[in-house]
Design a protein around this motif. Structure first.
Motif, PDB file in Angstrom:
ATOM      1  N   GLY A 146      37.125 -29.244 -20.084  1.00 21.06           N
ATOM      2  CA  GLY A 146      38.548 -29.284 -19.731  1.00 21.06           C
ATOM      3  C   GLY A 146      39.315 -30.285 -20.563  1.00 21.06           C
ATOM      4  O   GLY A 146      40.468 -30.047 -20.963  1.00 21.06           O
ATOM      5  N   GLU A 147      38.689 -31.436 -20.856  1.00 22.56           N
ATOM      6  CA  GLU A 147      39.366 -32.447 -21.680  1.00 22.56           C
ATOM      7  C   GLU A 147      39.567 -31.945 -23.106  1.00 22.56           C
ATOM      8  O   GLU A 147      40.633 -32.147 -23.708  1.00 22.56           O
ATOM      9  N   THR A 170      40.279 -25.964 -15.568  1.00 18.52           N
ATOM     10  CA  THR A 170      39.179 -25.452 -16.386  1.00 18.52           C
ATOM     11  C   THR A 170      37.849 -26.056 -15.946  1.00 18.52           C
ATOM     12  O   THR A 170      36.819 -25.358 -15.845  1.00 18.52           O
ATOM     13  N   ASP A 171      37.861 -27.358 -15.664  1.00 20.43           N
ATOM     14  CA  ASP A 171      36.634 -28.007 -15.208  1.00 20.43           C
ATOM     15  C   ASP A 171      36.171 -27.448 -13.864  1.00 20.43           C
ATOM     16  O   ASP A 171      34.962 -27.289 -13.614  1.00 20.43           O
ATOM     17  N   ILE A 172      37.125 -27.152 -12.965  1.00 23.00           N
ATOM     18  CA  ILE A 172      36.762 -26.576 -11.654  1.00 23.00           C
ATOM     19  C   ILE A 172      36.064 -25.227 -11.856  1.00 23.00           C
ATOM     20  O   ILE A 172      35.016 -24.940 -11.252  1.00 23.00           O
ATOM     21  N   LYS A 179      46.957 -31.446 -19.301  1.00 23.26           N
ATOM     22  CA  LYS A 179      45.882 -32.287 -18.746  1.00 23.26           C
ATOM     23  C   LYS A 179      45.481 -31.802 -17.359  1.00 23.26           C
ATOM     24  O   LYS A 179      44.297 -31.764 -17.001  1.00 23.26           O
ATOM     25  N   ILE A 180      46.478 -31.413 -16.547  1.00 28.66           N
ATOM     26  CA  ILE A 180      46.167 -30.890 -15.212  1.00 28.66           C
ATOM     27  C   ILE A 180      45.483 -29.533 -15.323  1.00 28.66           C
ATOM     28  O   ILE A 180      44.548 -29.218 -14.564  1.00 28.66           O
ATOM     29  N   VAL A 182      45.802 -27.094  -8.000  1.00 31.25           N
ATOM     30  CA  VAL A 182      46.056 -27.505  -9.388  1.00 31.25           C
ATOM     31  C   VAL A 182      47.078 -26.584 -10.044  1.00 31.25           C
ATOM     32  O   VAL A 182      48.035 -27.041 -10.698  1.00 31.25           O
ATOM     33  N   ASN A 223      32.575 -25.800 -13.870  1.00 34.63           N
ATOM     34  CA  ASN A 223      31.530 -26.401 -13.013  1.00 34.63           C
ATOM     35  C   ASN A 223      31.050 -25.419 -11.954  1.00 34.63           C
ATOM     36  O   ASN A 223      29.857 -25.361 -11.616  1.00 34.63           O
ATOM     37  N   SER A 247      34.420 -33.627 -21.399  1.00 35.23           N
ATOM     38  CA  SER A 247      34.220 -32.385 -20.648  1.00 35.23           C
ATOM     39  C   SER A 247      34.941 -31.251 -21.366  1.00 35.23           C
ATOM     40  O   SER A 247      35.792 -31.478 -22.236  1.00 35.23           O
ATOM     41  N   GLN A 299      41.871 -29.857 -15.691  1.00 35.29           N
ATOM     42  CA  GLN A 299      41.150 -30.013 -14.436  1.00 35.29           C
ATOM     43  C   GLN A 299      40.800 -28.647 -13.845  1.00 35.29           C
ATOM     44  O   GLN A 299      39.708 -28.443 -13.289  1.00 35.29           O
TER      45      GLN A 299
END
Length: 624
Positions: free
Chosen positions: A319-320, A77-79, A71-72, A104, A82, A317, A75
């Motif tokens: 990342g999720e 991946t989302d960074i 899960k972390i 992270v 984005n 998202s 995050q």
């Protein structure tokens, strides 16, 4: 001194010593179910409850840190996503925040490192738990073997018993060692991953959960078939071990009679049976793993497709979805691991069933709670009396019925008769190797059932037709008859039984090491060593079962003189085929087909010209 008996029917064997009784076979019992045997095996973990709680706590902590990682990482991946997407859209100031990304990743590394430390501690603690459980199981089996009656071993091939004590327990140990840790880790992983999956997307979590019922059905159906094959595998392992043990113990006879081909053919037949059972068990149980892998991959594909649709709709998202895909794989992987352990668990439980059958076997009657204390050795007289004794190895084949006889202190009672007549049975009853059907036997007026077996047998010295030596020095083998004996006592016993004369010719003398079969000494020398062992014990009651059957004529005469000294002032029961060795007996009992058909002294029985006369004439007709 007298003896009386009533009619007795032929026996089904048993009079020839301590071998297997003809007509008796190993008990056949229906195998226990997998569930009950597995629960019983797990029940042996109860003494380790506190440590198991610590193991679970360490496992929860380790898995907790481990399942938080994806899960972390989502995050992270989302960074990255984005930042790249912002650059593509030419958003002012957009880009990858490497500082946030570094934080992270540091968190993830710390989580995984901490998880590894707790996982190592869990494995170390669980290993100790398993080893102590197996240690207690081995101890229980060892204690059980000493509480089992001789009747049990008569009905079990020796190789089969050895297989249960060695192979099956080793297999149980391997199963516990390999499955407990992995099973605990898999269950905790499934629970932890489920929590994280529902926290990300309840819809995808429900889709992933559909794998569980399908997996349970497949595992149950295949496992039920595999269990029967694993039981057959370990049963055939015991049968094969029994054949190998017999073949190698009697390898000289196999070669002498030219039966190598037959022995090899028998080995191949039994080995083929073991191969068929083992291959079938492994094949059937091995079907679980591919089936689980198929379900796992199918679930992964469905989750990926649905997750992609959720991204395009803005419901999740990237990342999720990435984190959920990792969790999806983590969720199905433990299920696959449990499935892959199914064959090992089935095999281990099948071995546990066989060990439990041994532990559940009927034990010999316990010693009396009000056991009579042993008299001072100086007060022992050695008077033995049979009072209306009845005994049979099988209920449908009576052997001895209403036998009464008295052996006075210091007298020698000789028992003669053809092989299988029941001679050894009488001395087995005195030693309480078997329990009477009715009547009683007294030693110095005390019912032997009121004596502790250990106390009863401590008053008896026994020399068997089949000699037994253990791996060790000649000194140790002689001293076995009297723990703590001095060197002077050992040498004195050896001289009295003519052991000293051949021991002195050996390079290391009394420190000569012999193996457990005594292959580096002759058969006659082995028998002399067993006689010296009995001589050293100085018992009040002496039992000689063909004690000079393996010695030459000259040595036999010397041993007879030693035995005469050994028998003085103590009651003796002598089983003999060579009638020349029992001419001076105070009472001779002649047995045929389980009956005492004649009794008297040597001269009286010759004058009667009955069964004893026929035996005597058969032995000495050629000489005459």
């Amino acid at each position: 001194m007298s003896a009386t008996t009533t009619t007795s029917r032929p026996q089904g064997g048993g009079g020839g010593g301590f071998g297997r009784i003809p007509g008796m076979t190993a008990p056949v019992s229906k195998p226990k179910s997998f569930g009950s045997s597995a629960r019983r095996l797990m029940g042996r973990l109860r003494p380790e409850r506190a440590k198991l709680v610590a193991v679970v706590a360490l496992g929860v902590t380790s898995i907790g840190f481990s399942v938080a990682g994806p899960k972390i990482l989502g995050q992270a991946t989302d960074i990255i996503f984005n930042g790249v997407l912002g650059r593509l859209r030419h958003v002012p100031g957009a880009g990858i925040d490497f500082t946030a990304l570094a934080h992270v990743l540091a968190w993830v590394i710390g989580l995984y490192l901490t998880s590894s430390v707790f996982s190592w501690a869990q494995g170390w603690l669980l290993n100790g738990v398993v080893q102590r459980v197996v240690y207690r199981l081995r101890s229980d089996v060892e204690d059980k073997l000493h509480r089992l009656p001789l009747r049990y071993f008569d009905g079990q091939p020796r190789g089969e018993v050895l297989s249960r004590v060695t192979n099956d327990i080793d297999n149980v140990a391997q199963t516990l060692q390999q499955t407990l840790s992995q099973l605990l880790t898999s269950v905790l992983t499934v629970l932890g991953v489920l929590v994280m999956m529902f926290s990300i997307s309840p819809l995808l979590a429900v889709i992933a959960l559909l794998v569980i019922p399908a997996s349970a059905v497949i595992t149950a159906r295949i496992g039920k078939r595999a269990q029967k094959l694993f039981v057959a595998q370990w049963k055939n392992t015991g049968v094969l071990n029994s054949h190998i043990e017999e073949a190698f113990t009697g390898h000289q006879l196999v070669k002498v009679f030219g039966r190598q081909r037959e022995s090899e053919a028998e080995f191949r037949r039994r080995n083929d049976e073991l191969f068929g059972a083992a291959a079938g068990a492994q094949f059937v149980s091995g079907l679980i793993m591919p089936a689980m892998m198929f379900l796992s991959n199918l679930s992964y594909v469905v989750v990926a497709v649905v997750g992609g649709l959720r991204i395009t709709s803005g419901g999740m998202s990237l990342g999720e979805v990435q984190a959920f895909l990792q969790y999806s794989r983590q969720f199905t992987q433990p299920l696959t691991q449990v499935a892959s352990m199914a064959n090992l668990m089935q095999s281990g439980v099948a071995s546990a069933e066989r060990v439990f059958e041994l532990l559940d076997a009927e034990e010999q009657k316990p010693d009396a709670t009000d056991a009579v204390p042993v008299e001072d050795p100086a007060q022992r007289r050695g008077r033995v009396e049979f009072e209306n004794v009845s005994f049979s190895y099988r209920t449908d084949q009576p052997l001895i019925e209403n036998l009464s006889l008295v052996a006075e202190p210091g007298h020698t009672v000789a028992i003669v008769g053809p092989t299988g007549a029941g001679k050894t049975t009488l001395v087995n009853l005195i030693m309480r190797f078997y329990e009477l059907d009715s009547g009683r036997i007294t030693l110095d007026g005390v019912d032997i059932t009121r004596l502790r077996r250990e106390d009863l047998r401590s008053q008896v010295g026994m020399v068997l037709q089949d000699t037994w030596l253990f791996g060790g020095t000649i000194r140790d083998n002689i001293a076995y008859g009297k723990p703590g004996a001095t060197d002077e006592e050992i040498v004195a016993a050896a001289k009295a039984t003519f052991v000293d004369r051949f021991v002195r010719t050996l390079p290391d003398g009394y420190d000569t090491v012999i193996d457990d079969e005594g292959s580096n000494v002759s058969a006659g020398e082995k028998q002399l060593l067993t006689i010296a062992r009995a001589f050293l014990a100085s018992p009040s009651l002496l039992i000689l079962d063909e004690a000079t059957s393996s010695v030459d004529t000259r040595t036999e005469r010397l041993v007879q003189n030693a035995m005469a000294a050994l028998r003085s002032s103590r009651t003796s029961f002598v089983i003999a085929h060579r009638l020349s060795t029992i001419r001076d007996a105070d009472l001779i009992l002649v047995m045929e087909s389980g009956q005492i058909v004649e009794q008297g002294t040597h001269d009286e029985l010759l004058e009667a010209r009955g069964a004893y006369y026929r035996l005597y004439s058969a032995q000495f007709a050629a000489t005459a």
